[in-house]
Design a protein around this motif. Structure first.
Motif, mmCIF file in Angstrom:
data_model
loop_
_atom_site.group_PDB
_atom_site.id
_atom_site.type_symbol
_atom_site.label_atom_id
_atom_site.label_comp_id
_atom_site.label_asym_id
_atom_site.label_seq_id
_atom_site.Cartn_x
_atom_site.Cartn_y
_atom_site.Cartn_z
ATOM 1 N N VAL A 1 17.654 50.638 -32.162
ATOM 2 C CA VAL A 1 18.141 49.362 -31.618
ATOM 3 C C VAL A 1 17.252 48.942 -30.454
ATOM 4 C CG1 VAL A 1 20.544 49.751 -32.314
ATOM 5 C CG2 VAL A 1 19.782 50.507 -30.058
ATOM 6 N N CYS A 2 17.154 47.624 -30.256
ATOM 7 C CA CYS A 2 16.424 47.121 -29.102
ATOM 8 C C CYS A 2 17.175 45.923 -28.538
ATOM 9 C CB CYS A 2 14.986 46.750 -29.453
ATOM 10 S SG CYS A 2 14.803 45.439 -30.690
ATOM 11 N N GLU A 3 17.116 45.775 -27.233
ATOM 12 C CA GLU A 3 17.746 44.635 -26.568
ATOM 13 C C GLU A 3 16.853 43.411 -26.706
ATOM 14 O OE1 GLU A 3 19.087 43.265 -22.059
ATOM 15 O OE2 GLU A 3 18.899 45.421 -22.503
ATOM 16 N N VAL A 4 17.452 42.264 -27.007
ATOM 17 C CA VAL A 4 16.678 41.039 -27.204
ATOM 18 C C VAL A 4 17.294 39.899 -26.408
ATOM 19 C CG1 VAL A 4 16.015 41.811 -29.519
ATOM 20 C CG2 VAL A 4 17.964 40.269 -29.262
ATOM 21 N N GLY B 1 22.126 50.873 -41.646
ATOM 22 C CA GLY B 1 21.385 50.500 -42.844
ATOM 23 C C GLY B 1 20.083 49.778 -42.572
ATOM 24 N N ALA B 2 19.750 49.548 -41.304
ATOM 25 C CA ALA B 2 18.551 48.787 -40.963
ATOM 26 C C ALA B 2 17.484 49.685 -40.351
ATOM 27 C CB ALA B 2 18.899 47.667 -39.978
ATOM 28 N N ARG B 3 16.240 49.294 -40.548
ATOM 29 C CA ARG B 3 15.151 50.027 -39.902
ATOM 30 C C ARG B 3 15.254 49.874 -38.395
ATOM 31 N NH1 ARG B 3 8.630 48.764 -40.414
ATOM 32 N NH2 ARG B 3 7.963 50.389 -38.951
ATOM 33 N N LYS B 4 15.571 48.669 -37.935
ATOM 34 C CA LYS B 4 15.749 48.420 -36.510
ATOM 35 C C LYS B 4 16.671 47.223 -36.352
ATOM 36 C CE LYS B 4 12.933 48.625 -32.291
ATOM 37 N NZ LYS B 4 12.922 50.082 -32.114
ATOM 38 N N THR B 5 17.462 47.224 -35.296
ATOM 39 C CA THR B 5 18.414 46.142 -35.031
ATOM 40 C C THR B 5 18.192 45.600 -33.632
ATOM 41 O OG1 THR B 5 20.092 47.124 -36.489
ATOM 42 C CG2 THR B 5 20.857 45.524 -34.847
ATOM 43 N N GLY B 6 18.078 44.280 -33.544
ATOM 44 C CA GLY B 6 18.004 43.620 -32.252
ATOM 45 C C GLY B 6 19.398 43.201 -31.817
ATOM 46 N N VAL B 7 19.746 43.466 -30.572
ATOM 47 C CA VAL B 7 21.086 43.170 -30.063
ATOM 48 C C VAL B 7 20.958 42.291 -28.821
ATOM 49 C CG1 VAL B 7 23.311 44.115 -29.357
ATOM 50 C CG2 VAL B 7 21.832 45.437 -30.888
ATOM 51 N N ASP B 8 21.608 41.146 -28.866
ATOM 52 C CA ASP B 8 21.568 40.211 -27.737
ATOM 53 C C ASP B 8 22.696 40.542 -26.775
ATOM 54 O OD1 ASP B 8 21.222 38.102 -26.014
ATOM 55 O OD2 ASP B 8 22.038 36.575 -27.373
ATOM 56 N N VAL C 1 14.529 46.477 -44.072
ATOM 57 C CA VAL C 1 15.647 45.622 -43.674
ATOM 58 C C VAL C 1 15.805 45.722 -42.166
ATOM 59 C CG1 VAL C 1 18.143 45.268 -43.832
ATOM 60 C CG2 VAL C 1 16.842 45.839 -45.880
ATOM 61 N N TYR C 2 15.951 44.561 -41.529
ATOM 62 C CA TYR C 2 16.184 44.493 -40.096
ATOM 63 C C TYR C 2 17.493 43.752 -39.861
ATOM 64 C CZ TYR C 2 11.284 45.782 -40.015
ATOM 65 O OH TYR C 2 10.097 46.437 -40.224
ATOM 66 N N ALA C 3 18.115 44.027 -38.734
ATOM 67 C CA ALA C 3 19.407 43.402 -38.437
ATOM 68 C C ALA C 3 19.390 42.801 -37.046
ATOM 69 C CB ALA C 3 20.540 44.429 -38.555
ATOM 70 N N GLY C 4 20.300 41.862 -36.847
ATOM 71 C CA GLY C 4 20.443 41.237 -35.540
ATOM 72 C C GLY C 4 21.906 41.040 -35.210
ATOM 73 N N VAL C 5 22.246 41.223 -33.948
ATOM 74 C CA VAL C 5 23.624 41.066 -33.481
ATOM 75 C C VAL C 5 23.618 40.186 -32.238
ATOM 76 C CG1 VAL C 5 25.726 42.228 -32.707
ATOM 77 C CG2 VAL C 5 24.168 43.400 -34.297
ATOM 78 N N ASP C 6 24.355 39.093 -32.294
ATOM 79 C CA ASP C 6 24.601 38.272 -31.102
ATOM 80 C C ASP C 6 25.979 38.692 -30.609
ATOM 81 O OD1 ASP C 6 24.134 36.147 -29.208
ATOM 82 O OD2 ASP C 6 25.623 34.994 -30.312
ATOM 83 N N LEU C 7 26.005 39.670 -29.711
ATOM 84 C CA LEU C 7 27.255 40.337 -29.359
ATOM 85 C C LEU C 7 28.070 39.533 -28.362
ATOM 86 C CD1 LEU C 7 28.541 43.165 -30.101
ATOM 87 C CD2 LEU C 7 27.946 43.800 -27.768
ATOM 88 N N ALA C 8 29.306 39.256 -28.725
ATOM 89 C CA ALA C 8 30.278 38.641 -27.825
ATOM 90 C C ALA C 8 31.371 39.656 -27.540
ATOM 91 C CB ALA C 8 30.867 37.385 -28.453
ATOM 92 N N ARG D 1 12.193 43.028 -35.998
ATOM 93 C CA ARG D 1 11.036 43.197 -36.894
ATOM 94 C C ARG D 1 9.742 43.217 -36.092
ATOM 95 N NH1 ARG D 1 8.036 38.937 -39.470
ATOM 96 N NH2 ARG D 1 6.964 39.600 -41.388
ATOM 97 N N GLU D 2 9.625 42.314 -35.108
ATOM 98 C CA GLU D 2 8.434 42.300 -34.261
ATOM 99 C C GLU D 2 8.325 43.589 -33.449
ATOM 100 O OE1 GLU D 2 6.085 39.351 -34.192
ATOM 101 O OE2 GLU D 2 7.203 39.621 -36.069
ATOM 102 N N ALA D 3 9.459 44.057 -32.932
ATOM 103 C CA ALA D 3 9.445 45.291 -32.129
ATOM 104 C C ALA D 3 9.010 46.481 -32.967
ATOM 105 C CB ALA D 3 10.829 45.528 -31.522
#
Length: 246
Positions: free
Chosen positions: A148-151, A52-59, A7-14, A213-215
């Motif tokens: 986590v990784c910055e995207v 809960g995610a293997r990796k999360t991308g955060v914008d 499971v991967y996650a993504g956050v478009d942080l405002a 997921r790519e990272a």
């Protein structure tokens, strides 16, 4: 279905939780299934999803340019020495991180400056979330080598050969629909398609999860050894390598 599902996650942080996009995807090998994609996420929800995610991308920028941090600290302490001048070159060193320069060189895109643009507001929010994650034992170095990784979703779309300009406008649902349809070659939207067409923030969250997921698979542009020290301080935008995610 494979025995091991990631499971991967993504956050478009405002800055405002109500404007924050949040998504989780399940990798089933040849297909990626969207498990959740929504608008509205507070700090607790983000921390739970990361856990809960293997990796999360955060914008969002993970840090500030090192020269800017040093300048502000010296200014605050009253120990700032005189600079040769305060011209454009000096100001660029205050407002652009190393990773921002790499994005500009590789993709011709200019990320918002965390020192001089409104993106500083969500970056401040992330600094608190990062501290809470770290205090809770989550491995989150700013170079993206941990959980986590910055995207940068627009740069990801460009790398994938998809529309990367104009898709965020309120009246750009047709552009977003085209992006969603193309991503549908690998993504099972699982009932969340219309939410991504309706909201660019939700779509960006799904893109962030795809980049995570790519990272995790080593298919993003990671910092060169010479950039690693800065990346651990300033953050590093993980850019997917050319070609659609697979």
């Amino acid at each position: 279905m494979p025995s091991t599902v990631s499971v991967y996650a993504g956050v478009d942080l405002a800055a405002d939780p109500k404007r924050t996009g949040l998504a989780t995807i399940r990798d089933e090998g040849e297909r990626v299934v969207v498990e959740d994609a929504r608008l509205g996420a507070g700090d607790d929800a983000i921390i739970s999803v990361v856990g809960g995610a293997r990796k999360t991308g955060v914008d969002v920028p993970f840090g500030w340019p090192r020269p800017f941090v040093e300048h502000v600290a010296a200014h605050s302490a009253g120990t700032l020495g005189s600079a040769p001048d305060s011209g454009p070159a000096w100001r660029r060193s205050m407002t652009a991180r190393r990773t921002d320069a790499v994005v500009r060189e590789r993709f011709g895109l200019v990320p918002l400056s965390v020192s001089a643009d409104r993106i500083a507001h969500p970056a401040l929010r992330w600094s608190v979330v990062e501290a809470r994650l770290r205090d809770g034992g989550t491995d989150c170095p700013r170079d993206g080598s941990g959980r986590v990784c910055e995207v940068y979703p627009a740069a990801a779309l460009r790398s994938w050969g998809l529309p990367f300009r104009g898709y965020k406008a309120a009246d750009a649902s047709a552009v977003r629909e085209g992006v969603v349809d193309k991503l549908g070659e690998i993504v099972d939207w699982n009932g969340f398609r219309e939410e991504c067409v309706r909201s660019d923030d939700v779509l960006d969250a799904v893109i962030a999860a795809l980049v995570a997921r790519e990272a995790a698979a080593g298919r993003t542009l990671a910092p060169e050894p010479g950039d690693l020290d800065l990346a651990l301080s300033e953050g590093w935008i993980h850019l997917p390598l050319a070609g659609m995610p697979h």
